[in-house]
Design a protein around this motif. Structure first.
Motif, PDB file in Angstrom:
ATOM      1  N   TYR A 100       0.798  -1.190  -0.073  1.00 38.04           N
ATOM      2  CA  TYR A 100       0.036  -0.012  -0.156  1.00 38.04           C
ATOM      3  C   TYR A 100       0.931   1.267   0.160  1.00 38.04           C
ATOM      4  O   TYR A 100       0.755   2.197  -0.862  1.00 38.04           O
ATOM      5  CB  TYR A 100      -0.943   0.011   1.003  1.00 38.04           C
ATOM      6  N   GLN A 101       1.913   1.266   0.902  1.00 35.51           N
ATOM      7  CA  GLN A 101       2.648   2.508   0.873  1.00 35.51           C
ATOM      8  C   GLN A 101       3.765   2.640  -0.266  1.00 35.51           C
ATOM      9  O   GLN A 101       3.704   3.544  -0.799  1.00 35.51           O
ATOM     10  CB  GLN A 101       3.558   2.269   2.206  1.00 35.51           C
ATOM     11  N   LYS A 102       3.768   1.397  -1.048  1.00 36.06           N
ATOM     12  CA  LYS A 102       4.770   1.591  -2.150  1.00 36.06           C
ATOM     13  C   LYS A 102       4.153   2.031  -3.556  1.00 36.06           C
ATOM     14  O   LYS A 102       4.489   2.925  -4.129  1.00 36.06           O
ATOM     15  CB  LYS A 102       5.262   0.156  -2.398  1.00 36.06           C
ATOM     16  N   TYR A 103       2.957   1.746  -3.569  1.00 33.76           N
ATOM     17  CA  TYR A 103       2.006   1.941  -4.633  1.00 33.76           C
ATOM     18  C   TYR A 103       0.728   3.007  -4.512  1.00 33.76           C
ATOM     19  O   TYR A 103       0.118   3.372  -5.492  1.00 33.76           O
ATOM     20  CB  TYR A 103       1.291   0.651  -5.162  1.00 33.76           C
ATOM     21  N   ARG A 104       0.354   3.302  -3.211  1.00 35.67           N
ATOM     22  CA  ARG A 104      -0.688   3.992  -3.297  1.00 35.67           C
ATOM     23  C   ARG A 104      -0.480   5.429  -2.490  1.00 35.67           C
ATOM     24  O   ARG A 104      -1.474   6.220  -2.355  1.00 35.67           O
ATOM     25  CB  ARG A 104      -1.972   3.467  -2.656  1.00 35.67           C
ATOM     26  N   LEU A 105       0.712   5.505  -1.852  1.00 33.26           N
ATOM     27  CA  LEU A 105       1.062   6.757  -1.100  1.00 33.26           C
ATOM     28  C   LEU A 105       2.002   7.327  -2.003  1.00 33.26           C
ATOM     29  O   LEU A 105       3.290   6.928  -2.325  1.00 33.26           O
ATOM     30  CB  LEU A 105       1.620   6.333   0.199  1.00 33.26           C
ATOM     31  N   ILE A 111       1.843   5.456 -11.436  1.00 35.55           N
ATOM     32  CA  ILE A 111       1.485   6.764 -11.928  1.00 35.55           C
ATOM     33  C   ILE A 111       0.071   6.707 -12.373  1.00 35.55           C
ATOM     34  O   ILE A 111      -0.708   5.721 -12.483  1.00 35.55           O
ATOM     35  CB  ILE A 111       2.335   7.017 -13.149  1.00 35.55           C
ATOM     36  N   PRO A 112      -0.561   7.867 -12.538  1.00 34.95           N
ATOM     37  CA  PRO A 112      -0.231   9.074 -12.144  1.00 34.95           C
ATOM     38  C   PRO A 112       0.180   9.454 -10.616  1.00 34.95           C
ATOM     39  O   PRO A 112      -0.399   8.862  -9.835  1.00 34.95           O
ATOM     40  CB  PRO A 112      -1.126  10.118 -12.756  1.00 34.95           C
ATOM     41  N   VAL A 113       1.037  10.236 -10.509  1.00 38.94           N
ATOM     42  CA  VAL A 113       1.238  10.904  -9.012  1.00 38.94           C
ATOM     43  C   VAL A 113       1.162  12.315  -9.334  1.00 38.94           C
ATOM     44  O   VAL A 113       1.813  13.003 -10.038  1.00 38.94           O
ATOM     45  CB  VAL A 113       2.699  10.618  -8.527  1.00 38.94           C
ATOM     46  N   ASN A 114       0.275  13.028  -8.359  1.00 38.74           N
ATOM     47  CA  ASN A 114       0.235  14.484  -8.568  1.00 38.74           C
ATOM     48  C   ASN A 114       0.415  15.226  -7.324  1.00 38.74           C
ATOM     49  O   ASN A 114       0.257  14.640  -6.190  1.00 38.74           O
ATOM     50  CB  ASN A 114      -1.270  14.661  -8.724  1.00 38.74           C
ATOM     51  N   SER A 161      -0.697  15.660  -2.248  1.00 39.13           N
ATOM     52  CA  SER A 161      -0.226  14.865  -3.029  1.00 39.13           C
ATOM     53  C   SER A 161      -0.966  13.455  -3.217  1.00 39.13           C
ATOM     54  O   SER A 161      -1.687  13.099  -2.288  1.00 39.13           O
ATOM     55  CB  SER A 161       0.961  14.375  -2.567  1.00 39.13           C
ATOM     56  N   LYS A 162      -1.145  12.593  -4.557  1.00 38.44           N
ATOM     57  CA  LYS A 162      -2.048  11.623  -4.667  1.00 38.44           C
ATOM     58  C   LYS A 162      -1.434  10.788  -5.655  1.00 38.44           C
ATOM     59  O   LYS A 162      -0.997  11.399  -6.766  1.00 38.44           O
ATOM     60  CB  LYS A 162      -3.317  12.204  -5.189  1.00 38.44           C
ATOM     61  N   VAL A 163      -1.656   9.601  -5.505  1.00 38.13           N
ATOM     62  CA  VAL A 163      -1.152   8.492  -6.514  1.00 38.13           C
ATOM     63  C   VAL A 163      -2.443   8.297  -7.077  1.00 38.13           C
ATOM     64  O   VAL A 163      -3.391   7.797  -6.223  1.00 38.13           O
ATOM     65  CB  VAL A 163      -0.444   7.163  -5.948  1.00 38.13           C
ATOM     66  N   GLY A 164      -2.510   8.282  -8.283  1.00 41.19           N
ATOM     67  CA  GLY A 164      -3.891   7.996  -9.036  1.00 41.19           C
ATOM     68  C   GLY A 164      -4.354   9.063  -9.561  1.00 41.19           C
ATOM     69  O   GLY A 164      -4.025  10.567  -9.024  1.00 41.19           O
TER      70      GLY A 164
END
Length: 164
Positions: free
Chosen positions: A23-28, A128-131, A143-146
């Motif tokens: 979760y931390q690696k891919y969604r934060l 990605i995307p990471v904003n 900040s947001k992944v997705g």
């Protein structure tokens, strides 16, 4: 009787650790200092982001192959025309410059397109995307992944408020 629960308990704890890591690696979104990275512009020249300090910025890491990124860019382009007029949009890819330039020629979005000098995973971006929303003081306020839904007026209001 108690000994039979230990393997299950250890399995559950181990699985929880793995899931939290994923979760931390891919969604934060990683805590990336976007001003400290090295970029190239569309002609391959080095870019210094100091020129953007003091401006409100939507900063997005994306890819030409990423469907979610492409849908978000289309929405962001529409929002930029009407609601986000005083906000700079910087989009960064780690793909070959030729792919980025071909995309720019096709879409003609009014964004600043940059190429990162290394692959995304080397800076902690694994999805990605990471904003990032960066206010005029250079602070990341969100900040947001997705993908972000830029069609939603509440999202536009949230962005404007966080970019003050």
């Amino acid at each position: 009787m108690m000994k039979k629960w230990w393997p299950l308990l250890l399995f559950v704890i181990g699985l929880s650790i793995v899931l939290l890591y994923q979760y931390q690696k891919y969604r934060l979104a990683p805590g990336v200092d976007v001003f400290a990275l090295n970029y190239k512009d569309t002609s391959g020249k080095d870019v210094n982001l100091d020129a953007y300090k003091g401006k409100k910025i939507i900063f997005s890491f994306w890819g030409t192959w990423c469907g979610e990124c492409l849908a978000e860019m289309k929405q962001l382009n529409e929002a930029k025309k009407t609601d986000l007029l005083d906000i700079e949009v910087i989009v960064v890819s780690d793909e070959p410059q030729e792919l980025i330039n071909a995309f720019i020629q096709r879409k003609k979005y009014p964004f600043t397109f940059l190429k990162l000098d290394r692959e995304f995973p080397k800076i902690g971006i694994n999805a990605i995307p990471v904003n990032y929303l960066i206010n005029s003081r250079g602070e990341v306020t969100y900040s947001k992944v997705g993908a972000i839904n830029w069609k939603d007026n509440s999202v536009i209001s949230f962005a404007e408020e966080n970019l003050k």
